[in-house]
Design a protein around this motif. Sequence first.
Motif, mmCIF file in Angstrom:
data_model
loop_
_atom_site.group_PDB
_atom_site.id
_atom_site.type_symbol
_atom_site.label_atom_id
_atom_site.label_comp_id
_atom_site.label_asym_id
_atom_site.label_seq_id
_atom_site.Cartn_x
_atom_site.Cartn_y
_atom_site.Cartn_z
ATOM 1 N N THR A 133 0.831 -1.197 0.000
ATOM 2 C CA THR A 133 0.000 0.000 0.000
ATOM 3 C C THR A 133 0.868 1.251 0.000
ATOM 4 O OG1 THR A 133 -1.630 1.307 1.221
ATOM 5 C CG2 THR A 133 -0.246 -0.165 2.524
ATOM 6 N N ASN A 134 0.533 2.175 -0.878
ATOM 7 C CA ASN A 134 1.251 3.452 -0.960
ATOM 8 C C ASN A 134 0.525 4.561 -0.223
ATOM 9 O OD1 ASN A 134 3.252 2.298 -2.615
ATOM 10 N ND2 ASN A 134 1.997 2.619 -4.437
ATOM 11 N N LEU A 135 -0.308 4.189 0.731
ATOM 12 C CA LEU A 135 -1.056 5.193 1.488
ATOM 13 C C LEU A 135 -0.148 6.236 2.142
ATOM 14 C CD1 LEU A 135 -3.802 6.187 2.366
ATOM 15 C CD2 LEU A 135 -3.750 4.560 4.261
ATOM 16 N N PRO A 136 1.038 5.874 2.652
ATOM 17 C CA PRO A 136 1.906 6.922 3.210
ATOM 18 C C PRO A 136 2.268 8.004 2.195
ATOM 19 C CG PRO A 136 2.644 4.774 3.961
ATOM 20 C CD PRO A 136 1.588 4.518 2.916
ATOM 21 N N TYR A 137 2.484 7.608 0.938
ATOM 22 C CA TYR A 137 2.768 8.600 -0.111
ATOM 23 C C TYR A 137 1.541 9.463 -0.367
ATOM 24 C CZ TYR A 137 2.883 10.479 -4.833
ATOM 25 O OH TYR A 137 2.766 11.314 -5.919
ATOM 26 N N TYR A 138 0.382 8.842 -0.515
ATOM 27 C CA TYR A 138 -0.818 9.606 -0.852
ATOM 28 C C TYR A 138 -1.306 10.461 0.309
ATOM 29 C CZ TYR A 138 -1.046 7.547 -5.413
ATOM 30 O OH TYR A 138 -0.744 7.206 -6.701
ATOM 31 N N ALA A 139 -1.001 10.069 1.525
ATOM 32 C CA ALA A 139 -1.343 10.907 2.669
ATOM 33 C C ALA A 139 -0.592 12.236 2.610
ATOM 34 C CB ALA A 139 -1.013 10.184 3.971
ATOM 35 N N ASP A 140 0.601 12.224 2.031
ATOM 36 C CA ASP A 140 1.401 13.439 1.887
ATOM 37 C C ASP A 140 1.034 14.243 0.651
ATOM 38 O OD1 ASP A 140 2.816 12.993 4.187
ATOM 39 O OD2 ASP A 140 4.567 12.120 3.198
#
Length: 256
Positions: free
Chosen positions: A118-125
């Motif tokens: 999951t790339n959620l950390p990238y998209y959260a930024d």
Amino acid sequence: MALELLLLRHALVSLLVLLLLVHAPGATRARDLHLDMVTSTVASCASWRLGVETNNIRDWYSIPAECRSYVRDYMYGDLFRQDCAVVAGEAAAYAEGLELGGDGKEVWVFDVDDTTLTNLPYYADTGFGAEPYNATYFDEYVANATAPALPEVLELYEKLLSLGIKVVFITGRHDTEQEATIKNLRSAGYHTWEKLVLKPSSLGSSVVPYKSGERQKLVDAGYRIVGNMGDQWSDLTGAPEGDRTFKVPDPMYYVG
């Protein structure tokens, strides 16, 4: 920590607005109007997400601005976890019911980004898909090899291996990112696979011809694709799709 502080500040601001509405002149009418607007926005964003997941809404470049908070809350909330669990659970039940040929040629194809990892950390930024895609920042994120596993997909992966089904990863990541991708998959818990296919840097941006072509190579080599899982419809379309496809939810971006 920065994200947690941002979310806390957003919650406090929302609470202050509601308190002001409650105690202001005409508070009841203003409060009801505010709640009606919130309810309407959530409903329209939920319908938009349904359109995305069913592939009825296509060729979009960013989430609607008014849906930024909705997508954030969905991705961090229980509903996203439940949706992933339903998809993975159906996939596991299907796999358990298969009669394998005993020759070790059954494979399950997985996408990587926002499927196994999951790339959620990238998209959260980057606004959960509300801001333009930042290729430089994303490449740095990939190079760090810190993307966590999508838990429900990791559990399915382990189930498939226990059943004797081999795993093949076909990713849109470029072949220059092979080392980082291998490191990230292993650190996230994906320890065994039959093949890891990365996109040659010389290929264009279209995903369907690339991924369907790689699946055809598997079939030509004698493999039987019993399952195919991704977060984008472009991961799943284009013959040979596999005996059955499964899409994990992803309302943050569209890849054609």
